[in-house]
Design a protein around this motif. Sequence first.
Motif, PDB file in Angstrom:
ATOM      1  N   LEU A 114       0.855  -1.178   0.000  1.00 26.62           N
ATOM      2  CA  LEU A 114       0.000   0.000   0.000  1.00 26.62           C
ATOM      3  C   LEU A 114       0.891   1.228   0.000  1.00 26.62           C
ATOM      4  O   LEU A 114       1.758   1.368   0.862  1.00 26.62           O
ATOM      5  CB  LEU A 114      -0.891   0.007   1.242  1.00 26.62           C
ATOM      6  N   ARG A 115       0.698   2.116  -0.986  1.00 27.78           N
ATOM      7  CA  ARG A 115       1.528   3.315  -1.104  1.00 27.78           C
ATOM      8  C   ARG A 115       0.615   4.542  -1.144  1.00 27.78           C
ATOM      9  O   ARG A 115      -0.337   4.589  -1.917  1.00 27.78           O
ATOM     10  CB  ARG A 115       2.354   3.249  -2.385  1.00 27.78           C
ATOM     11  N   VAL A 116       0.933   5.534  -0.325  1.00 27.27           N
ATOM     12  CA  VAL A 116       0.191   6.792  -0.292  1.00 27.27           C
ATOM     13  C   VAL A 116       1.184   7.916  -0.527  1.00 27.27           C
ATOM     14  O   VAL A 116       2.230   7.967   0.120  1.00 27.27           O
ATOM     15  CB  VAL A 116      -0.528   6.993   1.069  1.00 27.27           C
ATOM     16  N   THR A 117       0.860   8.812  -1.458  1.00 31.19           N
ATOM     17  CA  THR A 117       1.730   9.942  -1.749  1.00 31.19           C
ATOM     18  C   THR A 117       0.924  11.226  -1.767  1.00 31.19           C
ATOM     19  O   THR A 117      -0.297  11.203  -1.911  1.00 31.19           O
ATOM     20  CB  THR A 117       2.427   9.785  -3.122  1.00 31.19           C
ATOM     21  N   ASP A 118       1.621  12.331  -1.609  1.00 33.26           N
ATOM     22  CA  ASP A 118       0.996  13.631  -1.813  1.00 33.26           C
ATOM     23  C   ASP A 118       1.923  14.477  -2.670  1.00 33.26           C
ATOM     24  O   ASP A 118       3.046  14.084  -2.959  1.00 33.26           O
ATOM     25  CB  ASP A 118       0.606  14.315  -0.507  1.00 33.26           C
TER      26      ASP A 118
ATOM     27  N   ALA B  93       8.737   5.583   5.025  1.00 31.13           N
ATOM     28  CA  ALA B  93       8.163   6.921   4.855  1.00 31.13           C
ATOM     29  C   ALA B  93       9.282   7.910   4.607  1.00 31.13           C
ATOM     30  O   ALA B  93      10.358   7.793   5.185  1.00 31.13           O
ATOM     31  CB  ALA B  93       7.366   7.323   6.099  1.00 31.13           C
TER      32      ALA B  93
ATOM     33  N   TRP C  59       5.537  13.733  -0.342  1.00 34.75           N
ATOM     34  CA  TRP C  59       5.836  12.739   0.682  1.00 34.75           C
ATOM     35  C   TRP C  59       5.266  11.401   0.260  1.00 34.75           C
ATOM     36  O   TRP C  59       4.241  11.343  -0.424  1.00 34.75           O
ATOM     37  CB  TRP C  59       5.206  13.194   2.001  1.00 34.75           C
ATOM     38  N   ARG C  60       5.916  10.304   0.687  1.00 33.71           N
ATOM     39  CA  ARG C  60       5.469   8.957   0.350  1.00 33.71           C
ATOM     40  C   ARG C  60       5.499   8.086   1.601  1.00 33.71           C
ATOM     41  O   ARG C  60       6.465   8.111   2.365  1.00 33.71           O
ATOM     42  CB  ARG C  60       6.388   8.349  -0.704  1.00 33.71           C
ATOM     43  N   VAL C  61       4.445   7.334   1.813  1.00 35.38           N
ATOM     44  CA  VAL C  61       4.385   6.334   2.879  1.00 35.38           C
ATOM     45  C   VAL C  61       4.019   5.021   2.210  1.00 35.38           C
ATOM     46  O   VAL C  61       3.058   4.962   1.441  1.00 35.38           O
ATOM     47  CB  VAL C  61       3.336   6.700   3.954  1.00 35.38           C
ATOM     48  N   GLN C  62       4.784   3.970   2.477  1.00 37.29           N
ATOM     49  CA  GLN C  62       4.520   2.668   1.865  1.00 37.29           C
ATOM     50  C   GLN C  62       4.567   1.584   2.928  1.00 37.29           C
ATOM     51  O   GLN C  62       5.516   1.512   3.705  1.00 37.29           O
ATOM     52  CB  GLN C  62       5.538   2.364   0.770  1.00 37.29           C
TER      53      GLN C  62
END
Length: 70
Positions: free
Chosen positions: A8-12, A46, A54-57
């Motif tokens: 699961l990867r979340v970026t902004d 992160a 920014w990226r959180v995986q």
Amino acid sequence: MHSGRLVLRVTDDGRTRTDPAPGGSGGFGLVGMAGAVDALGGHLEAGPAAEGGWRVQASLPLGRPSARSS
């Protein structure tokens, strides 16, 4: 999915919000995420994204959790 794992990867995009988030933070942020991911036998990364922002995986094993040795 990657070889028996859920990734699961979340970026902004790094743009700053001008209005505060409703209700404040109310959570434990990256520390809480890291603890939850670790409890499930996963791995959390992160940091700044190469494209900016920014990226959180999180990488989590699929299936039943196995007994973890201490």
